[in-house]
Design an enzyme around this catalytic site. Structure first.
Site, mmCIF file in Angstrom:
data_model
loop_
_atom_site.group_PDB
_atom_site.id
_atom_site.type_symbol
_atom_site.label_atom_id
_atom_site.label_comp_id
_atom_site.label_asym_id
_atom_site.label_seq_id
_atom_site.Cartn_x
_atom_site.Cartn_y
_atom_site.Cartn_z
ATOM 1 N N CYS A 96 75.607 50.612 48.847
ATOM 2 C CA CYS A 96 77.014 50.294 48.642
ATOM 3 C C CYS A 96 77.847 51.561 48.527
ATOM 4 O O CYS A 96 79.012 51.600 48.954
ATOM 5 C CB CYS A 96 77.186 49.424 47.400
ATOM 6 S SG CYS A 96 76.512 50.136 45.881
ATOM 7 N N CYS A 105 69.522 50.336 39.701
ATOM 8 C CA CYS A 105 70.657 49.404 39.670
ATOM 9 C C CYS A 105 70.185 47.989 39.363
ATOM 10 O O CYS A 105 70.813 47.273 38.575
ATOM 11 C CB CYS A 105 71.391 49.456 41.001
ATOM 12 S SG CYS A 105 72.969 48.552 41.027
#
Length: 350
Positions: free
Chosen positions: A193, A94
């Protein structure tokens, strides 16, 4: 005036990074990436808090919809990995493909700004001798996040700032309270997340992967129990196996072809070597000869001595001085020389 785009997640770290750079005389623009829907710190709640911080600091706030990039590079990457019986590490993927590269590109092309900054706890140093940007551990060992940044390229390091790398988390909180930042006492995010948004990794994966019952077996192939999907398991796992045994058993291998979870005692879970692919050399150029360094095979694992043998196609073999428990395919093996991060890559299955 120097200009910088600061990635704002809505947490205290990124808030203090923006305030610190503003205090240092930078013209700061806040940028929040819209990654997905949900309650995660980087999503709807985080965007609101990031907007409040920008209002409080009197800086511009921009939101970029990057949900398609996140879906392709993180969600699809995770799902395919778990289906294949590995445990992917989404954070490093990410950081490079979803956060740093798109942020720096947006800053340059849309805003005419050549630098970005984040609230990561790590340091960047330019080394004149090697003509490379080096990635260093943070001063605060409890918060050091360099492990998750091993995949950053030289171009990304050249255009990035880590304002919090030379301070502790306590100092960050103290500065936030001195400025009365709205995020000063916001609880720290403890999970990915995706976990925050879905409640647990299992719930997230069950949304994308159909459950297929299979066997839990020992090293001799004896069936000890049943599982509801190999994606619910990871190497080194002990809890939640649902089997009874005379000694503690751990997941030592996941067999996606036979749809089996293989368990053994702790000694059986040790590995004396592994192969690492997708190597990204950071602080040093790619080595063509064997070297010795230290390696971390998980974020919270202790660095241990290792012999690094270069292979082809951005691959290396790691030979540990002593067997390591819990070496997990899909996770990152990150090489260090003291505080300097040399490089890292993804641990391959046996």
């Amino acid at each position: 005036m120097k200009k910088v785009v600061v990635g704002l997640s809505g947490g205290v770290d990124s808030s203090v990074a923006a305030a610190t750079l503003q205090d240092q005389g930078y013209h700061v623009v806040g940028l929040t990436l819209w990654l997905m829907k949900g309650k995660g710190q980087c999503c709807s709640e985080g965007m609101v808090d990031a907007a409040r911080i920008c209002e409080q600091l009197g800086i511009e706030h921009q939101i970029v919809d990057i949900r398609d990039v996140f879906q392709e590079n993180i969600i699809d990457y995770l799902v395919s990995g778990y289906e294949a019986g590995v445990t992917p590490l989404p954070c490093s993927q990410c950081n490079r493909t979803v956060k740093f590269a798109p942020m720096l590109q947006y800053a340059k092309e849309k805003l005419g700004i050549d630098q970005i900054a984040t609230g990561h706890y790590a340091r960047i140093r330019y080394d004149e001798h090697s003509d490379r940007f080096q990635l260093l551990r943070a001063v605060d060992p409890k918060k050091d996040q360099s492990y998750f940044l091993y995949d950053l390229t030289q171009d990304l390091l050249a255009g990035s700032l880590f304002p919090l790398g030379n301070q502790t988390k306590e100092e960050t909180r103290r500065f936030a309270n001195q400025l009365n930042l709205k995020t000063a006492n916001k609880p720290e995010s403890q999970d990915l997340c995706l976990i925050e948004a879905h409640g647990s990794m299992q719930k997230f994966l069950d949304k994308y992967i159909n459950q297929h019952e299979g066997d839990i077996v020992d090293l001799e192939g004896k069936v000890l129990g049943k599982h509801q999907g190999i994606h619910h398991y990871t190497i080194g796992q002990r809890k939640g196996l649902g089997i009874a045994a005379a000694e503690p058993l751990y997941v030592v291998k996941i067999d996606p072809v036979m749809n089996r979870v293989i368990v053994g005692n702790r000694a059986a879970g040790g590995r004396s070597e592994c192969t690492v692919s997708r190597m990204n050399w950071v602080s040093i150029a790619e080595t063509t000869t064997p070297i010795r360094s230290e390696v971390q095979v998980r974020y919270r694992s202790q660095p241990v001595p290792v012999n690094v043998i270069p292979l082809d196609n951005f691959r290396v073999k790691l030979i540990f001085e002593q067997p390591i428990f819990g070496v997990t395919p899909g996770q990152a093996a990150v090489l260090y020389d003291g505080e300097i991060l040399l490089g890292g890559g993804i641990i391959e299955p046996d």
